[in-house]
Motif scaffolding. Sequence first.
Motif, PDB file in Angstrom:
ATOM      1  N   TYR A 267      -8.939   4.859   9.077  1.00 43.42           N
ATOM      2  CA  TYR A 267      -8.725   3.487   8.798  1.00 43.42           C
ATOM      3  C   TYR A 267      -9.749   2.770   9.939  1.00 43.42           C
ATOM      4  O   TYR A 267     -10.711   1.740   9.585  1.00 43.42           O
ATOM      5  CB  TYR A 267      -7.353   2.879   8.892  1.00 43.42           C
TER       6      TYR A 267
ATOM      7  N   CYS B  75       0.159  11.408   8.591  1.00 38.56           N
ATOM      8  CA  CYS B  75      -1.002  10.530   7.983  1.00 38.56           C
ATOM      9  C   CYS B  75      -2.203  11.138   8.177  1.00 38.56           C
ATOM     10  O   CYS B  75      -3.234  10.929   7.402  1.00 38.56           O
ATOM     11  CB  CYS B  75      -0.614   9.166   8.488  1.00 38.56           C
TER      12      CYS B  75
ATOM     13  N   ARG C 297       1.250   4.953   3.920  1.00 36.65           N
ATOM     14  CA  ARG C 297       0.245   3.725   3.198  1.00 36.65           C
ATOM     15  C   ARG C 297      -0.914   4.092   2.787  1.00 36.65           C
ATOM     16  O   ARG C 297      -1.648   4.645   3.907  1.00 36.65           O
ATOM     17  CB  ARG C 297       0.585   2.395   3.966  1.00 36.65           C
ATOM     18  N   ALA C 298      -1.367   3.513   1.793  1.00 30.26           N
ATOM     19  CA  ALA C 298      -2.883   3.432   1.458  1.00 30.26           C
ATOM     20  C   ALA C 298      -3.577   2.324   2.123  1.00 30.26           C
ATOM     21  O   ALA C 298      -2.864   1.997   3.183  1.00 30.26           O
ATOM     22  CB  ALA C 298      -3.158   3.379  -0.068  1.00 30.26           C
ATOM     23  N   GLU C 299      -4.781   2.126   1.741  1.00 31.02           N
ATOM     24  CA  GLU C 299      -5.731   1.252   2.567  1.00 31.02           C
ATOM     25  C   GLU C 299      -5.268  -0.336   2.584  1.00 31.02           C
ATOM     26  O   GLU C 299      -5.603  -0.777   3.608  1.00 31.02           O
ATOM     27  CB  GLU C 299      -7.034   1.372   1.933  1.00 31.02           C
TER      28      GLU C 299
ATOM     29  N   TYR D  85       2.242   4.503  -0.573  1.00 33.33           N
ATOM     30  CA  TYR D  85       1.776   5.819  -0.725  1.00 33.33           C
ATOM     31  C   TYR D  85       2.532   7.039  -1.012  1.00 33.33           C
ATOM     32  O   TYR D  85       2.870   7.637  -2.359  1.00 33.33           O
ATOM     33  CB  TYR D  85       0.183   6.117   0.206  1.00 33.33           C
TER      34      TYR D  85
ATOM     35  N   GLY E 219       0.705  -1.214   0.078  1.00 33.69           N
ATOM     36  CA  GLY E 219       0.128   0.083  -0.033  1.00 33.69           C
ATOM     37  C   GLY E 219       0.774   1.297  -0.149  1.00 33.69           C
ATOM     38  O   GLY E 219       0.346   2.376   0.463  1.00 33.69           O
TER      39      GLY E 219
ATOM     40  N   ASN F 127      -5.640  10.501   2.071  1.00 29.46           N
ATOM     41  CA  ASN F 127      -5.210   9.390   1.337  1.00 29.46           C
ATOM     42  C   ASN F 127      -4.492   8.299   2.180  1.00 29.46           C
ATOM     43  O   ASN F 127      -4.375   7.400   1.520  1.00 29.46           O
ATOM     44  CB  ASN F 127      -4.736   9.606   0.036  1.00 29.46           C
ATOM     45  N   CYS F 128      -4.056   8.782   3.498  1.00 29.99           N
ATOM     46  CA  CYS F 128      -3.163   7.850   4.249  1.00 29.99           C
ATOM     47  C   CYS F 128      -4.195   7.351   5.151  1.00 29.99           C
ATOM     48  O   CYS F 128      -4.858   7.749   5.816  1.00 29.99           O
ATOM     49  CB  CYS F 128      -2.320   9.062   4.870  1.00 29.99           C
ATOM     50  N   TYR F 129      -3.901   5.737   5.237  1.00 31.37           N
ATOM     51  CA  TYR F 129      -4.617   4.901   6.295  1.00 31.37           C
ATOM     52  C   TYR F 129      -3.560   4.533   7.363  1.00 31.37           C
ATOM     53  O   TYR F 129      -4.028   3.874   8.050  1.00 31.37           O
ATOM     54  CB  TYR F 129      -5.178   3.951   5.542  1.00 31.37           C
TER      55      TYR F 129
END
Length: 129
Positions: A121, A79, A100-102, A62, A60, A84-86
């Motif tokens: 998240y 984050c 990182r993304a999801e 990002y 993920g 867009n950060c999870y």
Amino acid sequence: PKKAAASASPKKAAASSVAAAGEKTEEIDPDELILQHRGRHLSALAPTGHHHSQGVWLYGDYKNDVEGVEDAVGCAKACEADTNCYHWCFNVQKHRCDLRAETGHANEDASVWVYGHATRYKAAAKSEL
């Protein structure tokens, strides 16, 4: 003048080196140093309310090596501020923050990293239940 703490680790005998002022100090075992760095960052995160744990969030990717972030608390804040950060990951040796993304999962065996989840998240995970 303070002396560095000697490692209690039996795998490494204490070696000495010359400090800048000419005084002898004990070198710390590299594994012990990582434990100290990780512990300091995890302790700093404890009162913040940010989710955090030892390890790294895998996949993920990002944003890597986020500029201007010096510690794990700053990484968690970066984050949270980025929609867009999870997940966030902070390398305690290199002082590197990655967002990182999801997708992905945690590897809690990575000793030089601490990671956490953004509140978005947690909200997404709860809403799927």
